[in-house]
Design an enzyme around this catalytic site. Structure first.
Site, PDB file in Angstrom:
ATOM      1  N   GLY A  48     -59.623  -9.734  10.216  1.00 49.62           N
ATOM      2  CA  GLY A  48     -59.922 -10.401  11.484  1.00 49.62           C
ATOM      3  C   GLY A  48     -61.349 -10.285  11.974  1.00 49.62           C
ATOM      4  N   GLU A 102     -64.428  -4.390  15.109  1.00 52.00           N
ATOM      5  CA  GLU A 102     -63.039  -4.841  15.241  1.00 52.00           C
ATOM      6  C   GLU A 102     -62.981  -6.234  15.870  1.00 52.00           C
ATOM      7  OE1 GLU A 102     -60.165  -4.903  14.405  1.00 52.00           O
ATOM      8  OE2 GLU A 102     -58.956  -3.164  14.900  1.00 52.00           O
ATOM      9  N   ASP A 106     -56.081  -3.773  21.216  1.00 56.35           N
ATOM     10  CA  ASP A 106     -54.869  -4.127  21.952  1.00 56.35           C
ATOM     11  C   ASP A 106     -54.254  -2.834  22.491  1.00 56.35           C
ATOM     12  OD1 ASP A 106     -52.782  -5.832  22.783  1.00 56.35           O
ATOM     13  OD2 ASP A 106     -51.704  -5.618  20.906  1.00 56.35           O
ATOM     14  N   PHE A 155     -51.349 -13.591  23.397  1.00 59.63           N
ATOM     15  CA  PHE A 155     -51.555 -13.518  21.949  1.00 59.63           C
ATOM     16  C   PHE A 155     -52.528 -14.616  21.559  1.00 59.63           C
ATOM     17  CE2 PHE A 155     -50.878 -14.229  17.486  1.00 59.63           C
ATOM     18  CZ  PHE A 155     -50.805 -12.936  16.993  1.00 59.63           C
ATOM     19  N   VAL A 156     -53.699 -14.207  21.077  1.00 59.35           N
ATOM     20  CA  VAL A 156     -54.754 -15.178  20.800  1.00 59.35           C
ATOM     21  C   VAL A 156     -54.955 -15.376  19.295  1.00 59.35           C
ATOM     22  CG1 VAL A 156     -55.976 -14.824  22.962  1.00 59.35           C
ATOM     23  CG2 VAL A 156     -56.524 -13.360  21.002  1.00 59.35           C
ATOM     24  N   ASP A 162     -55.440 -14.205  13.496  1.00 58.58           N
ATOM     25  CA  ASP A 162     -54.442 -15.063  12.845  1.00 58.58           C
ATOM     26  C   ASP A 162     -53.109 -15.107  13.571  1.00 58.58           C
ATOM     27  OD1 ASP A 162     -53.685 -12.318  12.150  1.00 58.58           O
ATOM     28  OD2 ASP A 162     -52.266 -13.264  10.778  1.00 58.58           O
ATOM     29  N   ARG A 168     -57.305 -18.392  11.339  1.00 58.33           N
ATOM     30  CA  ARG A 168     -58.485 -17.505  11.372  1.00 58.33           C
ATOM     31  C   ARG A 168     -59.777 -18.309  11.385  1.00 58.33           C
ATOM     32  NH1 ARG A 168     -56.816 -12.223  10.258  1.00 58.33           N
ATOM     33  NH2 ARG A 168     -55.114 -11.974   8.774  1.00 58.33           N
TER      34      ARG A 168
HETATM   35  P1  5GP Z   1     -53.906  -2.308  18.273  1.00 55.57           P
HETATM   36  O1  5GP Z   1     -53.763  -1.322  17.173  1.00 55.57           O
HETATM   37  O2  5GP Z   1     -55.076  -2.062  19.182  1.00 55.57           O
HETATM   38  O3  5GP Z   1     -52.623  -2.480  19.042  1.00 55.57           O
HETATM   39  O4  5GP Z   1     -54.076  -3.724  17.621  1.00 55.57           O
HETATM   40  C1  5GP Z   1     -55.160  -4.099  16.907  1.00 55.57           C
HETATM   41  C2  5GP Z   1     -54.774  -5.156  15.903  1.00 55.57           C
HETATM   42  O5  5GP Z   1     -53.614  -5.914  16.281  1.00 55.57           O
HETATM   43  C3  5GP Z   1     -55.893  -6.173  15.809  1.00 55.57           C
HETATM   44  O6  5GP Z   1     -56.863  -5.768  14.857  1.00 55.57           O
HETATM   45  C4  5GP Z   1     -55.152  -7.430  15.419  1.00 55.57           C
HETATM   46  O7  5GP Z   1     -55.004  -7.485  14.027  1.00 55.57           O
HETATM   47  C5  5GP Z   1     -53.790  -7.285  16.061  1.00 55.57           C
HETATM   48  N1  5GP Z   1     -53.728  -8.000  17.359  1.00 55.57           N
HETATM   49  C6  5GP Z   1     -53.651  -7.457  18.586  1.00 55.57           C
HETATM   50  N2  5GP Z   1     -53.618  -8.405  19.545  1.00 55.57           N
HETATM   51  C7  5GP Z   1     -53.701  -9.583  18.899  1.00 55.57           C
HETATM   52  C8  5GP Z   1     -53.732 -10.953  19.339  1.00 55.57           C
HETATM   53  O8  5GP Z   1     -53.704 -11.307  20.526  1.00 55.57           O
HETATM   54  N3  5GP Z   1     -53.815 -11.894  18.377  1.00 55.57           N
HETATM   55  C9  5GP Z   1     -53.865 -11.589  17.043  1.00 55.57           C
HETATM   56  N4  5GP Z   1     -53.942 -12.618  16.185  1.00 55.57           N
HETATM   57  N5  5GP Z   1     -53.826 -10.318  16.589  1.00 55.57           N
HETATM   58  C10 5GP Z   1     -53.765  -9.325  17.505  1.00 55.57           C
END
Ligand code: 5GP
Length: 182
Positions: A48, A102, A106, A155-156, A162, A168
């Protein structure tokens, strides 16, 4: 209209805004590391963060190098603690400052685990730069050091992000039409 764009309900961050912000972030990174003895290794998390890294690094005027890691944090559920390394770094990072690149922070789990991993490998410092930040979703008390855009709890997709490996390649960050998330 082209095929991909038809699926998008709303553009959250435009291509022009991303390019402009990457220029600003580049300058911020330049200022931050200017007096460091050793220049940072940029570690991008696949897949990503590729478009963000590409846009950002053009504006970093320091003698940096780049490397890549691929990790998977969620094996079906959201509660797995450790990340699984799918692709490891190509080089030793002993004594090196790392700038972790990154796409989005999230819950904070991924950056927490990768940060720990990089320190275990001997990094002298780990800073985090992220294109997007969803602070309202945070479960871990960790923040990126440099943030492109704060976004709401949606969710983007696009600019590297993706949905089932698609979208992507969209040049902006957006939200898909409701029917795609069902
Ligand atoms: P975290 O570990 O902080 O919860 O999530 C990080 C990873 O979750 C990001 O690198 C991404 O791959 C995925 N992710 C989190 N939120 C989103 C979102 O809104 N859209 C997408 N496509 N992936 C997300």
């Amino acid at each position: 209209m082209s095929i991909l764009h038809q699926d998008v309900k709303e553009v959250l961050v435009s291509e022009a805004a991303i390019i402009e912000r990457c220029k600003e972030l580049g300058h911020i990174v330049n200022d931050f590391y200017r007096d460091y003895e050793r220049m940072p290794l940029l570690v991008a998390i696949l897949k990503g963060s590729i478009p963000f890294l590409s846009e950002l690094m053009k504006h970093i005027d320091l003698d940096i190098e780049i490397d890549f890691m691929d990790v998977s944090s969620y094996e079906g559920t959201e509660s797995i603690g450790d990340v699984r390394i799918i692709k490891d770094l190509n080089q030793s990072i002993k004594g090196l400052p790392i700038l972790l690149v990154e796409d989005i922070v999230d819950t904070g789990r991924t950056i927490q685990e990768v940060k720990r991993l990089l320190f275990n490998k001997g990094a002298s410092e780990v800073k985090i730069i992220t294109l997007l930040d969803k602070p309202s979703r945070r479960l871990i008390d960790i923040d990126a050091d440099f943030v492109g855009f704060e976004i709401p709890n949606e969710f983007v997709i696009g600019f590297g992000l993706d949905f089932n490996e698609k979208y992507r390649n969209l040049p902006y960050v957006g939200i898909l039409k409701d029917e795609f998330y069902k």
